[in-house]
Design a protein around this motif. Structure first.
Motif, PDB file in Angstrom:
ATOM      1  N   GLU A 536      27.075  50.654  53.882  1.00 49.43           N
ATOM      2  CA  GLU A 536      26.890  51.494  52.696  1.00 49.43           C
ATOM      3  C   GLU A 536      25.428  51.882  52.604  1.00 49.43           C
ATOM      4  O   GLU A 536      24.530  51.029  52.640  1.00 49.43           O
ATOM      5  N   THR A 553      18.508  52.584  51.569  1.00 45.79           N
ATOM      6  CA  THR A 553      18.835  51.253  52.084  1.00 45.79           C
ATOM      7  C   THR A 553      20.243  51.280  52.652  1.00 45.79           C
ATOM      8  O   THR A 553      21.092  52.077  52.231  1.00 45.79           O
ATOM      9  N   CYS A 554      20.479  50.398  53.653  1.00 45.82           N
ATOM     10  CA  CYS A 554      21.782  50.261  54.287  1.00 45.82           C
ATOM     11  C   CYS A 554      22.219  48.811  54.122  1.00 45.82           C
ATOM     12  O   CYS A 554      21.529  47.893  54.594  1.00 45.82           O
ATOM     13  N   LYS A 555      23.343  48.613  53.435  1.00 47.52           N
ATOM     14  CA  LYS A 555      23.892  47.277  53.233  1.00 47.52           C
ATOM     15  C   LYS A 555      25.121  47.109  54.122  1.00 47.52           C
ATOM     16  O   LYS A 555      25.988  47.979  54.161  1.00 47.52           O
ATOM     17  N   SER A 557      28.334  44.608  55.575  1.00 45.62           N
ATOM     18  CA  SER A 557      29.231  43.480  55.359  1.00 45.62           C
ATOM     19  C   SER A 557      30.237  43.449  56.501  1.00 45.62           C
ATOM     20  O   SER A 557      30.702  44.497  56.949  1.00 45.62           O
ATOM     21  N   LYS A 615      13.792  45.281  57.997  1.00 42.62           N
ATOM     22  CA  LYS A 615      14.894  44.402  57.614  1.00 42.62           C
ATOM     23  C   LYS A 615      14.529  43.703  56.304  1.00 42.62           C
ATOM     24  O   LYS A 615      13.596  42.903  56.257  1.00 42.62           O
ATOM     25  N   GLN A 617      16.944  41.979  54.131  1.00 38.67           N
ATOM     26  CA  GLN A 617      17.697  40.729  54.142  1.00 38.67           C
ATOM     27  C   GLN A 617      18.500  40.681  55.444  1.00 38.67           C
ATOM     28  O   GLN A 617      18.403  41.587  56.279  1.00 38.67           O
ATOM     29  N   ASN A 619      21.551  41.187  55.872  1.00 39.68           N
ATOM     30  CA  ASN A 619      22.539  42.264  55.936  1.00 39.68           C
ATOM     31  C   ASN A 619      22.078  43.504  55.174  1.00 39.68           C
ATOM     32  O   ASN A 619      22.901  44.296  54.724  1.00 39.68           O
ATOM     33  N   GLU A 620      20.741  43.672  54.982  1.00 39.54           N
ATOM     34  CA  GLU A 620      20.227  44.830  54.269  1.00 39.54           C
ATOM     35  C   GLU A 620      18.990  45.345  55.009  1.00 39.54           C
ATOM     36  O   GLU A 620      18.098  44.586  55.382  1.00 39.54           O
ATOM     37  N   ARG A 622      16.062  48.833  55.173  1.00 43.21           N
ATOM     38  CA  ARG A 622      15.469  49.904  54.363  1.00 43.21           C
ATOM     39  C   ARG A 622      14.755  50.883  55.291  1.00 43.21           C
ATOM     40  O   ARG A 622      14.005  50.481  56.190  1.00 43.21           O
ATOM     41  N   SER A 659      27.605  54.621  58.203  1.00 40.14           N
ATOM     42  CA  SER A 659      27.479  54.655  56.739  1.00 40.14           C
ATOM     43  C   SER A 659      27.826  56.032  56.206  1.00 40.14           C
ATOM     44  O   SER A 659      27.997  56.994  56.954  1.00 40.14           O
TER      45      SER A 659
END
Length: 862
Positions: A536, A553-555, A557, A615, A617, A619-620, A622, A659
């Motif tokens: 996302e 940002t790209c999250k 999962s 990076k 996180q 799984n996140e 930017r 995404s």
């Protein structure tokens, strides 16, 4: 130097034999008109000519020749457009005389000759050819290697000086072939295929008394069987010194039948068990009744197509019954025409093709022996069946994977081994077959195999992983072979089986495979769940203008992926008007699973540090773009790849995700720029100055001159139409730096800014190659409210045509003045030289007698 029609016939006289067919050629050359010419033939015994036949007039033939022409005894045969042949069958003494060939004129002017004559002389038939005294031909039955002699008599009583040409021929099938000839010039000439036998003396032609010609043939073979005849032709030398054949006769002499000597082996295909004996017999079939001896040689070859030079000699017996030495092979003489070969204790390597070669020798009068015939039998296929050991093969899995990257171990065991001797060796081959849910047929893939000396040979599927230590092949015990996969992956799921090969040791210490046994299948499979990956993208600032920083940002999962790591790629989909990327998608920056950042297709050197991917996180991620430009508009996405740890500390790709798009769209109401090109005088003369103006106009929002800047480039198309590639002349960037392209002529360029919105290009000393369509391309730069310069799209002006003419008056003014001046100087110099020469160099004084001035003059002066 003259050219005219030429009609040609052979030189006279033509001597021909009574009752034969006569062919008289006629040709024409150097003619005008159509390519196909017509011909008329006439005949004369004394003075008047009688018309015979014509190629174009059917009523041309005289009455006395109409019957012969109608029957076809006299006819014309065209050989080309400019040549014909007069054919007379069964020529008679009345046909002796002069023949004239004429051609009707098709020329514009009459020149050359239009007819030609040839004299034909008919002589009586004096040639007689005969064979033996018997009326019919002789029948001879001979064996291969024998000899025979045939007689032919030929004599001529011709009144002319003629020569005979004698040829012996043989008829095989329906065609007569030449054997040997004695030509009319006294030379011996062998026929095709008989040259070697003639040089060896096996074929001779001898002459005898009473005009006899003998044919001697020795060393007969099967090709010498057939009918023999003597062909005699009579030749005479023509007026042009060339030899001409005037008649030909033949007579059949004999029919020769050749009894062929064959060599055969009594059996066709033989199957023998290993360690038994092989018994073969070579039989010679011949009806030769005299004394003879046979020479026999046995050969062995792996292939039936091998020649004698490639085959191996096993044993031989010469015509004196002497046998070559051998331990396991014996050769015995059974009867007069049979020879037995015995091979004891055969092995598998004795399988192949056996054949024998026999030569027949006959005694000569001097007591020596001569080889008359040699034959080779057809090969016999001998198959030696190996004594196969009896054993079974069982495959089980000692370790089976429950999850991906677990180890797998398979054991291939030899069980119930019987009749295995010390000279038996076992090797293994491992195979893999993929699992398919459908009924498609899948071929097995070779993982590894062993040869006879236990050398491991790897297949394409397992070569790289075996070299890296991921797959191990080893031998646990004498009868157990194992396969271990250190880290089993999804691609390893499927069926496995092994093949145990038994190898037998032969007498030459070589190993030959005797048997293969395949094990049952073992299935390696475990339940898995499909990987899922969701990406996302979120834009942090909902609205911004050009020059600001863009952030997204790209999250990520994922599911069913064990301890995943992610690699991220940022892509941009630009509008189709962007000429820098016609494909539409640009790879900007990437970050791999080890957090290493790399610029992909970002080529703007002024903004190398303008994009950042980090990076935030696990799984996140930017993405930032500093000082955005109008050209950065488009759709931005995150392409994420999930990686899971594989065997040996390596990462393997699990699944990819894309995404949702984030759009950058600049809604501005800035000025609109227009560009035009102007020139006060687009037509100039050579050497003059050309001025071209590039004028920029604005519409809409007004800007201060300090907030605008332009990159200007001038181009030229050297043609009247815009059908060539444009040439860059010069460019001026927004910092005032001028760049000129390399020029070949003597003209020069200058580019300058004369006002904030006007740019002038000057061409100094114009030449012919400076003509063409000229235009300018302007790139506007606008400074935003934040003080950031923004690049606008390029604007191309409509071209203007610059014409360069030549000033004729100025071009010829100085040459004319110089020419007139030089002519005047040379004329004055010539006058001066003439005057000086006549005044001082060529002056001559003449002495005259003084006369008195009287009214009456003397008579001698009258």
């Amino acid at each position: 130097f003259c050219k005219g029609r030429i009609v040609r016939v052979p030189k006279s006289p033509l001597i021909r034999v009574l009752g034969t067919e006569v062919v008289i050629p006629c040709s024409v050359s150097d003619y005008d008109g159509p390519s196909e010419q017509n011909f008329d033939w006439e005949f004369s015994r004394e003075t008047d000519f009688v018309r015979i036949v014509s190629t174009w007039d059917s009523t041309f033939t005289s009455e006395e020749y109409q019957k012969r022409v109608g029957r076809g005894d006299i006819k014309l045969r065209r050989s080309s457009n400019d040549a014909v042949e007069l054919v007379i069958r069964n020529i008679q003494p009345a046909d002796q005389g002069r023949y004239k060939c004429s051609t009707p004129s098709t020329d514009a002017t009459v020149q050359g000759n239009y007819d030609a004559e040839v004299q034909v002389k008919v002589i009586s038939d004096g040639l007689s050819v005969s064979g033996s005294k018997a009326r019919s031909s002789v029948s001879l039955k001979l064996s291969e290697g024998d000899s025979f002699k045939l007689r032919c008599s030929a004599v001529t009583t011709s009144p002319e000086h003629t020569h005979l040409h004698v040829t012996w021929q043989i008829k095989s099938g329906l065609v007569w072939r030449d054997i040997l000839s004695l030509t009319h010039e006294g030379k011996f000439q062998p026929g095709p295929g008989y040259e070697e036998r003639y040089r060896n003396g096996d074929i001779r032609l001898d002459t005898g008394v009473n005009d006899t010609y003998w044919l001697s043939v020795s060393q007969l073979s099967s090709v010498d069987g057939g009918a023999y005849r003597c062909l005699v032709s009579e030749w005479v030398r023509g007026a042009d010194s060339s030899w001409q054949k005037i008649q030909e006769k033949s007579v059949e002499i004999a029919n020769v039948a050749i009894q062929r000597t064959d060599v055969v082996i009594s059996t066709s295909n033989v199957s023998v068990t290993e360690r038994d004996s092989l018994d073969l017999t070579c039989n010679i079939t011949t009806d030769r009744s005299g004394i003879f001896q046979a020479e026999v040689t046995w050969y062995f070859s792996v292939s039936p197509d091998d020649t004698l030079s490639d085959a191996q000699v096993l044993l031989s017996m010469d015509h004196d019954s002497l046998v070559s030495d051998s331990t396991l092979i014996s050769l015995s003489h059974v009867d007069r025409s049979s020879y037995r070969l015995l091979v004891r204790d055969v092995a598998v390597e004795d399988s192949g093709y056996y054949f024998c070669q026999a030569a027949v020798w006959v005694p000569l009068h001097n007591g020596s022996w001569q080889k008359v015939v040699e034959r080779t039998s057809a090969p016999v296929n001998v198959v030696v069946t190996a004594l196969e050991p009896d054993y079974e093969v069982f495959l089980n899995a000692s370790k089976t994977p429950k999850f991906s990257d677990d180890p797998t171990e398979l054991n291939c065991m030899i069980t119930n081994a019987q009749d295995t001797e010390a000279n038996i060796r076992f090797t293994v081959s491992w195979y893999y077959r993929q699992h398919l849910l459908s009924d498609d047929v899948v071929t097995e893939e070779l993982l590894a195999t062993m040869d006879a000396d236990w050398t491991l040979l790897l297949g394409d599927r397992s070569r790289e992983r075996t070299q890296n230590g991921e797959i191990i092949f080893f031998k646990k015990a004498v009868d157990i072979f194992s396969l271990r996969i250190q880290w089993t992956s999804e691609s390893d799921r499927g069926d496995y089986f092994c093949v145990i090969s038994a190898w037998s040791k032969h007498r030459n210490n070589s190993w030959v495979k005797s048997k293969d046994v395949i094990s049952p299948f073992v299935s390696i499979f475990w339940a898995t769940q499909d990987y899922t990956l969701t990406v996302e993208a979120v834009k942090l600032k909902p609205f911004f203008v050009a020059g600001h920083t863009f952030e997204m940002t790209c999250k990520v999962s994922s599911k069913n992926i064990k301890t995943p790591r992610y690699s991220v790629l940022i892509t941009a989909e630009k509008p189709l008007t962007d000429q820098s990327n016609p494909n539409g998608t640009t790879r900007i920056i990437s970050l791999n699973q080890d957090s290493v950042v790399r610029l992909e297709d970002w080529t703007d050197q002024t903004r190398v540090d303008g994009v950042v991917l980090e990076k935030v996180q696990e799984n996140e991620f930017r993405y930032r773009m500093y000082q955005t430009q109008i050209s950065d508009a488009g759709l931005y996405r995150c392409v994420v790849t999930a990686w899971s740890p594989g065997g040996g500390g390596m990462w393997r790709e699990a699944v990819n995700g894309l995404s949702n798009p984030i759009q950058i769209d600049f809604q501005t109401s800035g000025p609109v720029f227009n560009v035009s090109v102007h020139s006060d005088n687009p037509t100039i003369y050579q050497g003059e100055l050309a001025d071209l103006l590039c004028v920029v106009t604005t519409e809409g929002m007004a800007l201060e001159p300090d907030d605008m800047s332009f990159d200007v480039s001038w181009f030229a198309v050297r043609s009247f139409a815009l059908d060539r590639e444009p040439i860059l002349l010069a460019s001026l960037d927004r910092r005032g730096i001028v760049t000129q392209s390399r020029r070949n002529g003597s003209s020069d360029l200058s580019l300058e800014r004369i006002s904030p919105l006007e740019f002038r290009l000057r061409v100094h000393g114009c030449e012919d190659h400076d003509f063409g369509n000229h235009y300018c391309v302007v790139t506007p730069w606008v400074r935003s409210a934040t003080g950031v310069w923004q690049q606008e799209p390029d604007i191309k002006a409509k071209p203007i045509f610059l014409s360069v003419k030549m000033d004729v008056l100025n071009a010829f003014k100085y040459p004319l003045l110089i020419g007139i001046g030089l002519a005047t100087v040379i004329g004055l110099l010539s006058c001066l030289i003439g005057y000086c020469s006549s005044r001082w160099c060529c002056k001559k004084e003449v002495q005259e007698t003084r006369r008195e001035r009287r009214r009456l003059m003397s008579m001698e002066m009258d």
